[in-house]
Scaffold this motif. Structure first.
Motif, PDB file in Angstrom:
ATOM      1  N   LEU A  77       0.821  -1.214   0.000  1.00 59.10           N
ATOM      2  CA  LEU A  77       0.000   0.000   0.000  1.00 59.10           C
ATOM      3  C   LEU A  77       0.853   1.261   0.000  1.00 59.10           C
ATOM      4  CD1 LEU A  77      -2.764   1.401   0.186  1.00 59.10           C
ATOM      5  CD2 LEU A  77      -2.601   1.166   2.683  1.00 59.10           C
TER       6      LEU A  77
ATOM      7  N   ASN B 160       0.622   2.042  -3.657  1.00 62.58           N
ATOM      8  CA  ASN B 160      -0.652   2.510  -4.211  1.00 62.58           C
ATOM      9  C   ASN B 160      -0.567   4.024  -4.411  1.00 62.58           C
ATOM     10  OD1 ASN B 160      -3.264   2.762  -5.061  1.00 62.58           O
ATOM     11  ND2 ASN B 160      -4.189   2.409  -3.044  1.00 62.58           N
TER      12      ASN B 160
ATOM     13  N   THR C 252      -0.511   7.329  -7.447  1.00 69.61           N
ATOM     14  CA  THR C 252      -0.871   7.722  -8.815  1.00 69.61           C
ATOM     15  C   THR C 252       0.123   8.703  -9.416  1.00 69.61           C
ATOM     16  OG1 THR C 252      -2.279   9.490  -7.946  1.00 69.61           O
ATOM     17  CG2 THR C 252      -3.318   7.353  -8.389  1.00 69.61           C
TER      18      THR C 252
END
Length: 450
Positions: A378, A423, A425
């Motif tokens: 994560l 995780n 972007t």
């Protein structure tokens, strides 16, 4: 120890010193104020284990005095052991042959003489280095306007817990001046002189400020604006006085420092003449209910302010030592906080323009030990730094870790590079803070400097 003391002075701009407890134990305060036991090894003073003084008062003593006290204690301990051995010997001598008793007595006498000579040499043949160390201490503090004289030679913060106006110094000159500035006190231009006056008179500047604030909002209210009095002391014979309508007369001074000095002398008088030392003893005499004072409220407010000032001192020291998580881990001017702290995002996201973000250096905001260097599905590549109180977590770093587990780092050291792992972007830093197990909002810290 003396060589280390001088080396620490030169390196940190600080001075180590010695203190004497009420039970006669010599304490060595290192360059950051940690109290340690001290003992003799030959002709050298040697640092022992760190001790917890609690609220025990400590008088500062010179290096030579420390040497003398420890030597005397060694002699006393030896005498005690010797007397115990003599008693034991006398109890057992009846059962021993006369010849054996004579041999033991002779051997004991030799041991006593040898040990006595060694102790005597330690106590009286003080190395010349001690005198030089004393001179260095005096020069160091003399340059900073501190007058060294016997038991009051060095201002020092020992672990405060009492509220004795004549107790040990518990706040620095910096905190003293900062507080007068916050109160917009007319005494601010004399802050440095007032602090020095308190040191010379043996009073705790924290208590002096607390009384000053309570009596006159630090000189802004009441007669203090005219008298320059720290504590609104009633007029007595021999003083220049300021008279009011309906409220009597008060001592008047030429400077705020003079007012503080007289207040400190009054506290000393309370101690010497009436044995009044604690606030609970002082306030009923100093600000009695007969003068329309609420004694309990007065004591509570002084204690509250003193506690606050001492916390400021601790915070200031922690900030200077890199213990508080102060500042932004991204030092670039074009950095932006792209997501703040909220229930679903217990961190803040820090980014830069996409063209330059990847690989940006990430700096630790606290000094401490690296406790985590690992990859997480994560959070991506993570680095944690912990100093025993705070934990700073840096997430989504590149694979090029700059530190390793167990490494000691200082605030400002580079611990990783801004990445896009886990995780994520886009390249950014996910920055989290904890105090113990309590989650903190980093926004309360990233713009702080102290």
């Amino acid at each position: 120890m003396l060589e280390q003391l001088e080396a620490d002075d030169n390196r940190h701009g600080l001075t180590s010193c010695f203190g004497l407890t009420p039970i006669g134990e010599v304490i060595y305060f290192d360059e950051v104020g940690s109290p340690c036991r001290a003992h003799l090894a030959g002709n050298a003073l040697v640092r022992g284990k760190v001790v917890n003084l609690g609220t025990m008062p400590v008088q500062v003593i010179s290096t030579e005095e420390a040497f003398q006290h420890i030597s005397q204690r060694v002699r006393q301990e030896y005498n005690n052991r010797y007397q115990a051995q003599v008693m034991e010997y006398r109890q057992r001598q009846v059962a021993r042959p006369r010849q054996r008793r004579s041999l033991i007595a002779a051997a004991g006498l030799v041991i006593i003489l040898v040990f006595g000579v060694l102790v005597w040499q330690n106590a009286w043949n003080i190395p010349a280095g001690l005198s030089q160390a004393e001179a260095n201490l005096k020069n160091f503090y003399g340059e900073r306007g501190v007058n060294i004289g016997g038991y009051k030679d060095v201002p020092m913060i020992v672990q405060p817990g009492s509220y004795n106006p004549l107790g040990p110094v518990s706040i620095s000159r910096e905190v003293f001046q900062e507080f007068l500035s916050e109160l917009n006190s007319p005494a601010l231009p004399e802050a440095a002189t007032m602090y020095q006056t308190c040191l010379e008179e043996g009073c705790d500047p924290a208590l002096a400020l607390a009384f000053f604030e309570h009596e006159s909002s630090a000189g802004k209210q009441g007669v203090a604006a005219y008298t320059k009095s720290l504590g609104n002391i009633r007029c007595t014979s021999g003083y220049d006085c300021f008279s009011t309508e309906g409220n009597g007369s008060f001592r008047r001074y030429k400077t705020w420092s003079d007012g503080l000095r007289d207040w400190a002398k009054l506290m000393q008088y309370y101690k010497d003449e009436w044995k009044r030392v604690s606030l609970e003893d002082i306030v009923p005499k100093y600000a009695p209910q007969a003068d329309n004072n609420n004694e309990a409220a007065y004591i509570a407010m002084v204690k509250q302010r003193v506690d606050n000032l001492r916390k400021r001192e601790s915070s200031l020291a922690a900030a200077k030592n890199g213990e508080l998580p102060i500042g932004n881990p991204v030092y670039e001017d074009d950095m932006v906080i792209t997501q703040g702290f909220h229930a679903k995002h217990p961190a803040i996201d820090i980014a830069r323009p996409a063209a330059v973000a990847l690989g940006t250096k990430i700096h630790t905001t606290i000094s401490g030990v690296v406790t985590v260097v690992r990859n997480d599905p994560l959070y991506g590549n993570r680095v944690f730094v912990n100093n025993g109180v705070f934990t700073a977590q840096y997430n989504h770093l590149t694979d090029e870790f700059q530190v390793q587990n167990g490494q000691v780092v200082k605030r400002g050291d580079v611990i990783g590079l801004m990445g896009n792992t886990g995780n994520s972007t886009g390249p950014h830093l996910d920055y989290q803070l904890y105090q113990g197990k309590q989650l903190l909002n980093p926004m309360d810290w990233v713009y702080r400097r102290t």
